[in-house]
Design a protein around this motif. Structure first.
Motif, PDB file in Angstrom:
ATOM      1  N   ALA A  43      34.337  34.385  33.955  1.00 26.26           N
ATOM      2  CA  ALA A  43      33.932  33.024  33.601  1.00 26.26           C
ATOM      3  C   ALA A  43      34.357  32.034  34.672  1.00 26.26           C
ATOM      4  O   ALA A  43      33.601  31.123  35.033  1.00 26.26           O
ATOM      5  CB  ALA A  43      34.523  32.626  32.251  1.00 26.26           C
ATOM      6  N   VAL A  44      35.562  32.192  35.213  1.00 25.41           N
ATOM      7  CA  VAL A  44      36.046  31.291  36.263  1.00 25.41           C
ATOM      8  C   VAL A  44      35.135  31.337  37.487  1.00 25.41           C
ATOM      9  O   VAL A  44      34.879  30.313  38.129  1.00 25.41           O
ATOM     10  CB  VAL A  44      37.497  31.648  36.648  1.00 25.41           C
ATOM     11  CG1 VAL A  44      37.934  30.861  37.890  1.00 25.41           C
ATOM     12  CG2 VAL A  44      38.441  31.359  35.489  1.00 25.41           C
ATOM     13  N   SER A  45      34.609  32.522  37.825  1.00 22.78           N
ATOM     14  CA  SER A  45      33.750  32.642  39.008  1.00 22.78           C
ATOM     15  C   SER A  45      32.455  31.861  38.865  1.00 22.78           C
ATOM     16  O   SER A  45      31.755  31.630  39.851  1.00 22.78           O
ATOM     17  CB  SER A  45      33.443  34.122  39.284  1.00 22.78           C
ATOM     18  OG  SER A  45      32.563  34.658  38.302  1.00 22.78           O
ATOM     19  N   PHE A  46      32.130  31.425  37.633  1.00 22.50           N
ATOM     20  CA  PHE A  46      30.917  30.633  37.412  1.00 22.50           C
ATOM     21  C   PHE A  46      31.162  29.126  37.552  1.00 22.50           C
ATOM     22  O   PHE A  46      30.224  28.341  37.386  1.00 22.50           O
ATOM     23  CB  PHE A  46      30.322  30.926  36.022  1.00 22.50           C
ATOM     24  CG  PHE A  46      29.437  32.137  35.979  1.00 22.50           C
ATOM     25  CD1 PHE A  46      28.073  32.025  36.132  1.00 22.50           C
ATOM     26  CD2 PHE A  46      29.984  33.392  35.813  1.00 22.50           C
ATOM     27  CE1 PHE A  46      27.251  33.142  36.109  1.00 22.50           C
ATOM     28  CE2 PHE A  46      29.185  34.528  35.764  1.00 22.50           C
ATOM     29  CZ  PHE A  46      27.814  34.407  35.927  1.00 22.50           C
ATOM     30  N   LEU A  47      32.395  28.706  37.841  1.00 22.01           N
ATOM     31  CA  LEU A  47      32.654  27.276  38.006  1.00 22.01           C
ATOM     32  C   LEU A  47      31.796  26.646  39.106  1.00 22.01           C
ATOM     33  O   LEU A  47      31.240  25.552  38.907  1.00 22.01           O
ATOM     34  CB  LEU A  47      34.142  27.037  38.273  1.00 22.01           C
ATOM     35  CG  LEU A  47      35.070  27.121  37.052  1.00 22.01           C
ATOM     36  CD1 LEU A  47      36.521  27.004  37.483  1.00 22.01           C
ATOM     37  CD2 LEU A  47      34.730  26.034  36.039  1.00 22.01           C
ATOM     38  N   PRO A  48      31.666  27.262  40.305  1.00 22.54           N
ATOM     39  CA  PRO A  48      30.761  26.671  41.305  1.00 22.54           C
ATOM     40  C   PRO A  48      29.327  26.574  40.811  1.00 22.54           C
ATOM     41  O   PRO A  48      28.603  25.633  41.134  1.00 22.54           O
ATOM     42  CB  PRO A  48      30.885  27.630  42.504  1.00 22.54           C
ATOM     43  CG  PRO A  48      32.216  28.278  42.336  1.00 22.54           C
ATOM     44  CD  PRO A  48      32.388  28.430  40.855  1.00 22.54           C
ATOM     45  N   LEU A  98      39.559  26.253  29.698  1.00 22.34           N
ATOM     46  CA  LEU A  98      38.594  26.380  30.793  1.00 22.34           C
ATOM     47  C   LEU A  98      37.370  25.499  30.578  1.00 22.34           C
ATOM     48  O   LEU A  98      36.747  25.028  31.527  1.00 22.34           O
ATOM     49  CB  LEU A  98      38.175  27.849  30.919  1.00 22.34           C
ATOM     50  CG  LEU A  98      37.264  28.226  32.099  1.00 22.34           C
ATOM     51  CD1 LEU A  98      37.912  27.867  33.428  1.00 22.34           C
ATOM     52  CD2 LEU A  98      36.923  29.718  32.044  1.00 22.34           C
ATOM     53  N   GLY A  99      37.043  25.246  29.311  1.00 27.47           N
ATOM     54  CA  GLY A  99      35.886  24.415  29.003  1.00 27.47           C
ATOM     55  C   GLY A  99      35.967  23.016  29.596  1.00 27.47           C
ATOM     56  O   GLY A  99      34.944  22.417  29.932  1.00 27.47           O
TER      57      GLY A  99
END
Length: 380
Positions: A43-48, A98-99
């Motif tokens: 999920a973190v890798s989808f921040l960009p 994270l949201g």
């Protein structure tokens, strides 16, 4: 260069500095990742992606509204979204869910879409057409400066406070100052259109082959840029690896300065083809070499080679259809949404190969297209 009113140039170039704030997401994703358990890393890798998704969704609508609102007002709307987006995860507090990062970076992406749609044609309004590529390259100096400062600021904040998060209100404050400067400066604009050209008008420009090659070139450039930011901090396994971004953007600034001079003397697409040939060789070096010194040098030189890509493709497209500059801006900024692919693609490569160096294959393919497009445009 022909003379340009510096009173007008200053606040517009400040917009390029603020434009660079969305690019902090890829390098600091690694910092955010350590705050969450291993199960959240996908999920973190989808921040960009959350930032660049909005370039796909909103660039054409912003270009259409800009015909009625004007370029300066569109930029100021983008500044407002940027301020809120930067402050939201900071206000949520240390250790927030994270949201909050997804929400904040989403608003940052919306704001940056409006800024990029508006500021590029705003600069084209106040500079001579014959020098547009050179001045757009100067604008990239200011954008890259905000990224160059990222690693020193983060390193200093971590040393002083133990956290990087104060970066967010610092950049929000700079956005407020930039917005006030632009709001108080009467930058001239072309007459506003009564029509609001939509998505169809932007995509219709792709029938022009120069515009098509340039739009795909911008897409590949942004995807490669985000991928390099994502991978470079992982090529060296130590906390100081974020300094690779400092070298990358420091050399890019040198490249934009050299480019601003060279593009007054050399055809822009020819200069681009030289740089892309060198950049392609550097990606192969980073694919196979693990020495830290070589990695720092290669990443830095890659920054130099990537310095003038956006300005060249943007200028080529604008020159091809100058009467539709707003629609060109919308299309070029829509192409920036390709950066949304880089985080997931590079994250998948890392999980499958277990080695960040293999991610440079993705970058090599993107640079290979830009080299081919530059050579094709040079023949026209």
């Amino acid at each position: 260069m022909e003379k340009v009113d510096r009173r007008l140039l200053g606040p517009v170039l400040a917009g390029f500095f603020i434009m660079g704030f969305c690019d902090i997401v890829a390098p600091i994703t690694g910092r955010i990742a350590v705050e969450f358990p291993a199960g959240s890393q996908t999920a973190v890798s989808f921040l960009p992606t959350m930032v660049f998704l909005w370039f796909l969704v909103l660039s054409a609508p912003f270009a259409a509204w800009m015909n009625r609102w004007g370029r300066r007002k569109t930029a100021l709307v983008g500044y407002a979204f940027t301020i809120v987006g930067l402050l939201l995860p900071y206000a949520a507090g240390e250790g927030c869910a994270l949201g909050w990062y997804f929400a904040g970076f989403g608003l940052l992406g919306i704001g940056n879409t409006a800024i990029q749609v508006a500021v590029n044609p705003l600069l084209a309004t106040i500079v001579p057409e014959s020098c547009m590529t050179s001045y757009l390259t100067v604008g990239q100096i200011f954008r890259n400066t905000s990224l160059l400062l990222l690693a020193p600021i983060v390193t200093g904040l971590v040393a002083a406070t133990g956290s990087w998060r104060l970066l967010l209100p610092i950049y929000a404050g700079l956005t407020v100052l930039g917005g006030l400067w632009l709001r108080l400066t009467p930058v001239p604009e072309p007459p506003r259109a009564s029509r609001a050209a939509g998505l169809g008008a932007c995509f219709a420009l792709l029938r022009n082959r120069k515009v098509l090659l340039s739009a795909l070139g911008v897409a590949c450039f942004i995807a490669a840029d985000v991928a390099i930011g994502y991978l470079s901090v992982r090529l060296i396994d130590r906390p100081s690896s974020i300094l690779t971004t400092t070298g990358f953007y420091a050399c890019r600034i040198v490249g934009t300065i050299v480019g601003a001079w060279a593009l007054l003397r050399i055809r822009d697409v020819r200069y681009l083809s030289w740089n892309m040939a060198g950049a392609l060789l550097l990606t192969l070096v980073l694919l196979f070499v693990g020495d830290e010194t070589v990695i720092y040098a290669a990443v830095g030189l890659l920054g130099f080679g990537m310095a003038c890509v956006f300005a060249t493709f943007y200028a080529v497209a604008t020159r091809a259809v100058p009467e539709q500059a707003n629609e060109v801006a919308g299309l070029m900024i829509l192409a920036i949404s390709a950066g949304a692919l880089s985080g997931p693609v590079c994250g998948a490569i890392l999980r499958l190969a277990g080695n960040p160096h293999w991610g440079m294959l993705f970058v090599a393919v993107l640079i290979g297209y830009m080299l081919w497009a530059a050579l094709t445009l040079n023949r026209k």
